[in-house]
Design a protein around this motif. Sequence first.
Motif, PDB file in Angstrom:
ATOM      1  N   THR A  88      -1.841  14.901 -15.245  1.00  0.00           N
ATOM      2  CA  THR A  88      -1.209  14.125 -14.176  1.00  0.00           C
ATOM      3  C   THR A  88      -2.169  13.079 -13.622  1.00  0.00           C
ATOM      4  O   THR A  88      -3.378  13.307 -13.523  1.00  0.00           O
ATOM      5  CB  THR A  88      -0.739  15.018 -13.016  1.00  0.00           C
ATOM      6  OG1 THR A  88      -1.871  15.713 -12.461  1.00  0.00           O
ATOM      7  CG2 THR A  88       0.290  16.032 -13.485  1.00  0.00           C
ATOM      8  N   ILE A  89      -1.601  11.934 -13.293  1.00  0.00           N
ATOM      9  CA  ILE A  89      -2.331  10.885 -12.580  1.00  0.00           C
ATOM     10  C   ILE A  89      -1.567  10.609 -11.288  1.00  0.00           C
ATOM     11  O   ILE A  89      -0.406  10.198 -11.324  1.00  0.00           O
ATOM     12  CB  ILE A  89      -2.437   9.602 -13.424  1.00  0.00           C
ATOM     13  CG1 ILE A  89      -3.272   9.862 -14.682  1.00  0.00           C
ATOM     14  CG2 ILE A  89      -3.054   8.472 -12.608  1.00  0.00           C
ATOM     15  CD1 ILE A  89      -3.349   8.679 -15.613  1.00  0.00           C
ATOM     16  N   HIS A  90      -2.211  10.876 -10.167  1.00  0.00           N
ATOM     17  CA  HIS A  90      -1.578  10.693  -8.861  1.00  0.00           C
ATOM     18  C   HIS A  90      -2.097   9.422  -8.220  1.00  0.00           C
ATOM     19  O   HIS A  90      -3.307   9.226  -8.047  1.00  0.00           O
ATOM     20  CB  HIS A  90      -1.859  11.888  -7.951  1.00  0.00           C
ATOM     21  CG  HIS A  90      -1.222  11.772  -6.592  1.00  0.00           C
ATOM     22  ND1 HIS A  90       0.142  11.767  -6.423  1.00  0.00           N
ATOM     23  CD2 HIS A  90      -1.773  11.637  -5.358  1.00  0.00           C
ATOM     24  CE1 HIS A  90       0.430  11.640  -5.141  1.00  0.00           C
ATOM     25  NE2 HIS A  90      -0.717  11.567  -4.473  1.00  0.00           N
ATOM     26  N   MET A  91      -1.161   8.516  -7.888  1.00  0.00           N
ATOM     27  CA  MET A  91      -1.508   7.271  -7.227  1.00  0.00           C
ATOM     28  C   MET A  91      -1.637   7.548  -5.735  1.00  0.00           C
ATOM     29  O   MET A  91      -0.657   7.484  -4.984  1.00  0.00           O
ATOM     30  CB  MET A  91      -0.426   6.221  -7.480  1.00  0.00           C
ATOM     31  CG  MET A  91      -0.534   5.546  -8.847  1.00  0.00           C
ATOM     32  SD  MET A  91      -0.583   6.637 -10.267  1.00  0.00           S
ATOM     33  CE  MET A  91       0.952   6.268 -11.073  1.00  0.00           C
ATOM     34  N   ASP A  92      -2.841   7.866  -5.322  1.00  0.00           N
ATOM     35  CA  ASP A  92      -3.088   8.344  -3.965  1.00  0.00           C
ATOM     36  C   ASP A  92      -2.929   7.227  -2.923  1.00  0.00           C
ATOM     37  O   ASP A  92      -2.257   7.379  -1.914  1.00  0.00           O
ATOM     38  CB  ASP A  92      -4.496   8.932  -3.906  1.00  0.00           C
ATOM     39  CG  ASP A  92      -4.746   9.692  -2.636  1.00  0.00           C
ATOM     40  OD1 ASP A  92      -3.802  10.342  -2.149  1.00  0.00           O
ATOM     41  OD2 ASP A  92      -5.875   9.648  -2.121  1.00  0.00           O
ATOM     42  N   THR A  93      -3.582   6.111  -3.161  1.00  0.00           N
ATOM     43  CA  THR A  93      -3.446   4.920  -2.311  1.00  0.00           C
ATOM     44  C   THR A  93      -3.335   3.711  -3.243  1.00  0.00           C
ATOM     45  O   THR A  93      -3.329   3.864  -4.464  1.00  0.00           O
ATOM     46  CB  THR A  93      -4.657   4.746  -1.371  1.00  0.00           C
ATOM     47  OG1 THR A  93      -5.811   4.430  -2.157  1.00  0.00           O
ATOM     48  CG2 THR A  93      -4.920   6.026  -0.583  1.00  0.00           C
ATOM     49  N   ASN A  94      -3.285   2.546  -2.670  1.00  0.00           N
ATOM     50  CA  ASN A  94      -3.140   1.372  -3.536  1.00  0.00           C
ATOM     51  C   ASN A  94      -4.412   1.047  -4.304  1.00  0.00           C
ATOM     52  O   ASN A  94      -4.432   0.136  -5.135  1.00  0.00           O
ATOM     53  CB  ASN A  94      -2.682   0.156  -2.734  1.00  0.00           C
ATOM     54  CG  ASN A  94      -3.720  -0.298  -1.727  1.00  0.00           C
ATOM     55  OD1 ASN A  94      -4.743   0.347  -1.511  1.00  0.00           O
ATOM     56  ND2 ASN A  94      -3.438  -1.434  -1.090  1.00  0.00           N
ATOM     57  N   PRO A 103     -12.056   5.812 -11.518  1.00  0.00           N
ATOM     58  CA  PRO A 103     -12.390   4.439 -11.091  1.00  0.00           C
ATOM     59  C   PRO A 103     -11.409   3.427 -11.672  1.00  0.00           C
ATOM     60  O   PRO A 103     -10.879   3.589 -12.770  1.00  0.00           O
ATOM     61  CB  PRO A 103     -13.798   4.237 -11.660  1.00  0.00           C
ATOM     62  CG  PRO A 103     -13.895   5.193 -12.814  1.00  0.00           C
ATOM     63  CD  PRO A 103     -13.075   6.390 -12.419  1.00  0.00           C
ATOM     64  N   GLY A 104     -11.129   2.396 -10.925  1.00  0.00           N
ATOM     65  CA  GLY A 104     -10.230   1.354 -11.383  1.00  0.00           C
ATOM     66  C   GLY A 104     -10.538   0.040 -10.685  1.00  0.00           C
ATOM     67  O   GLY A 104     -11.372  -0.032  -9.771  1.00  0.00           O
ATOM     68  N   LYS A 105      -9.871  -1.008 -11.126  1.00  0.00           N
ATOM     69  CA  LYS A 105     -10.057  -2.330 -10.536  1.00  0.00           C
ATOM     70  C   LYS A 105      -8.734  -2.837  -9.971  1.00  0.00           C
ATOM     71  O   LYS A 105      -7.671  -2.554 -10.530  1.00  0.00           O
ATOM     72  CB  LYS A 105     -10.587  -3.303 -11.579  1.00  0.00           C
ATOM     73  CG  LYS A 105     -11.981  -2.974 -12.114  1.00  0.00           C
ATOM     74  CD  LYS A 105     -12.431  -4.005 -13.138  1.00  0.00           C
ATOM     75  CE  LYS A 105     -13.817  -3.682 -13.665  1.00  0.00           C
ATOM     76  NZ  LYS A 105     -14.267  -4.681 -14.680  1.00  0.00           N
ATOM     77  N   GLY A 106      -8.803  -3.572  -8.891  1.00  0.00           N
ATOM     78  CA  GLY A 106      -7.607  -4.156  -8.322  1.00  0.00           C
ATOM     79  C   GLY A 106      -6.818  -3.176  -7.478  1.00  0.00           C
ATOM     80  O   GLY A 106      -7.318  -2.117  -7.072  1.00  0.00           O
ATOM     81  N   ASN A 107      -5.553  -3.520  -7.205  1.00  0.00           N
ATOM     82  CA  ASN A 107      -4.694  -2.700  -6.371  1.00  0.00           C
ATOM     83  C   ASN A 107      -3.410  -2.337  -7.117  1.00  0.00           C
ATOM     84  O   ASN A 107      -2.921  -3.098  -7.949  1.00  0.00           O
ATOM     85  CB  ASN A 107      -4.333  -3.448  -5.087  1.00  0.00           C
ATOM     86  CG  ASN A 107      -5.541  -3.683  -4.205  1.00  0.00           C
ATOM     87  OD1 ASN A 107      -6.334  -2.764  -3.981  1.00  0.00           O
ATOM     88  ND2 ASN A 107      -5.699  -4.907  -3.715  1.00  0.00           N
ATOM     89  N   LEU A 108      -2.871  -1.168  -6.783  1.00  0.00           N
ATOM     90  CA  LEU A 108      -1.609  -0.727  -7.363  1.00  0.00           C
ATOM     91  C   LEU A 108      -0.438  -1.357  -6.617  1.00  0.00           C
ATOM     92  O   LEU A 108      -0.534  -1.620  -5.413  1.00  0.00           O
ATOM     93  CB  LEU A 108      -1.492   0.798  -7.266  1.00  0.00           C
ATOM     94  CG  LEU A 108      -2.464   1.632  -8.107  1.00  0.00           C
ATOM     95  CD1 LEU A 108      -2.401   3.093  -7.669  1.00  0.00           C
ATOM     96  CD2 LEU A 108      -2.130   1.514  -9.578  1.00  0.00           C
ATOM     97  N   PRO A 109       0.678  -1.577  -7.288  1.00  0.00           N
ATOM     98  CA  PRO A 109       1.894  -2.007  -6.584  1.00  0.00           C
ATOM     99  C   PRO A 109       2.274  -0.979  -5.530  1.00  0.00           C
ATOM    100  O   PRO A 109       2.161   0.234  -5.751  1.00  0.00           O
ATOM    101  CB  PRO A 109       2.944  -2.085  -7.690  1.00  0.00           C
ATOM    102  CG  PRO A 109       2.165  -2.252  -8.949  1.00  0.00           C
ATOM    103  CD  PRO A 109       0.887  -1.497  -8.737  1.00  0.00           C
ATOM    104  N   GLN A 110       2.727  -1.414  -4.383  1.00  0.00           N
ATOM    105  CA  GLN A 110       3.040  -0.523  -3.276  1.00  0.00           C
ATOM    106  C   GLN A 110       4.082   0.518  -3.675  1.00  0.00           C
ATOM    107  O   GLN A 110       4.060   1.660  -3.177  1.00  0.00           O
ATOM    108  CB  GLN A 110       3.534  -1.339  -2.078  1.00  0.00           C
ATOM    109  CG  GLN A 110       3.654  -0.532  -0.788  1.00  0.00           C
ATOM    110  CD  GLN A 110       2.328   0.076  -0.336  1.00  0.00           C
ATOM    111  OE1 GLN A 110       1.276  -0.554  -0.478  1.00  0.00           O
ATOM    112  NE2 GLN A 110       2.374   1.291   0.199  1.00  0.00           N
ATOM    113  N   GLU A 111       4.995   0.138  -4.580  1.00  0.00           N
ATOM    114  CA  GLU A 111       6.057   1.068  -4.991  1.00  0.00           C
ATOM    115  C   GLU A 111       5.510   2.293  -5.728  1.00  0.00           C
ATOM    116  O   GLU A 111       6.174   3.328  -5.797  1.00  0.00           O
ATOM    117  CB  GLU A 111       7.060   0.349  -5.902  1.00  0.00           C
ATOM    118  CG  GLU A 111       7.865  -0.735  -5.221  1.00  0.00           C
ATOM    119  CD  GLU A 111       7.102  -2.052  -5.142  1.00  0.00           C
ATOM    120  OE1 GLU A 111       5.935  -2.092  -5.585  1.00  0.00           O
ATOM    121  OE2 GLU A 111       7.683  -3.039  -4.640  1.00  0.00           O
ATOM    122  N   LEU A 112       4.301   2.199  -6.272  1.00  0.00           N
ATOM    123  CA  LEU A 112       3.725   3.314  -7.022  1.00  0.00           C
ATOM    124  C   LEU A 112       2.874   4.237  -6.154  1.00  0.00           C
ATOM    125  O   LEU A 112       2.551   5.352  -6.568  1.00  0.00           O
ATOM    126  CB  LEU A 112       2.857   2.787  -8.174  1.00  0.00           C
ATOM    127  CG  LEU A 112       3.595   2.065  -9.304  1.00  0.00           C
ATOM    128  CD1 LEU A 112       2.599   1.609 -10.367  1.00  0.00           C
ATOM    129  CD2 LEU A 112       4.653   2.968  -9.923  1.00  0.00           C
TER     130      LEU A 112
END
Length: 356
Positions: free
Chosen positions: A116-122, A75-84
């Motif tokens: 590993t942590i995979h940035m699946d979507t933003n 779980p997380g809050k907000g959005n990831l940068p698109q580059e990640l």
Amino acid sequence: MKTLLYSSVVLVVVVAVLRNQFSKQFVNMADLVLDQIYFGLCKLDGVQEFNQRSPNYMEGNWIPVHKELKVVGVPGKGNLPQELVGTTYARIGPNLKCWPPTNKHHAFNGEAMIHTIHMDTNSSIKYSNNWIRENLPNKRWDDIGKECGPTFGFADLNDGGLVLFRYLVLKMKSKLKGIVHPPQERIQAGSTAIVHHAEKIFACSELFLPFEIKMSSDSVNPIGFYDYHGKLTNRKNGPVDGTFSAHPVIDEKTGDLYYASTNQAAGSVAGGQPFLDLGVVDKTGVLYKLFHIPIRNPTSAFYHDIMLTENYVIIPETSLKKDVTRLNSYKTLTFYNETEPMRFGIIGRDARPQMK
């Protein structure tokens, strides 16, 4: 002390002979006796007290992770940068599979585990963790952890005491069972750093050969030890195999990888002269420079990292030393020598090796 050591060596030979003369029942009984000797030495050597002192490596975040997870949502809050998005972050570290240990424990001890942590979507992150399950002789992964028997590690050496006697008991157990262990450089995959270079991924440590792996966002597949097409093995000075570096440095402009290491396994002080290796691997994966540099004995305890400038390679040599002969006097393997200030070796990047 030396008399006791010589007697123990003779006992190892006797055990090897007896193994060939008696039944499996004798071998099992003798093995149990050696276990009792080992645990008796552990009690005399204060193993439990060492592991329970404060601070220690047995509590809190030092406790290893024993459950392997695959693609678990975080779980997380907000959005990831698109580059990640679509990228994977990985870290590696020692993670002891058999817990609690029967020997003196240290943060350096344990099989290599990759997280590993995979940035699946933003807005979606997936976590996985895997041991690097090397396919090595006499290492049955499914059996590790069922029962923590006699073992040996960094803290045993670095705390001195009766460490040599406990080590000889382990040698006797191996002789008794006919177990041949790999050399130090091939004991396990490194657990200090992950390096991606020339389309290969390596698990690295200064004690072992680099270990090649294949990775995805949720799995780790072991390939095996990598010797750069024989250039890190069949050595003339010291042990047959060379070692790598805990932290190789890659030049972002040229793509060259630089590493420095000194193999301090048995036989490393060839003729009383230890050597430090400095290697350079080009961006295609070819080890095209390999220096063998004479260094002082006792050597520094660790040649852990190097620095790279535009024109020079800088190798720190610290005042923390390592001398295996100290174990004969119940002393620690490593020690601080205040009479030898920290030094830096500086080598031009355009230098050429003078010895092969």
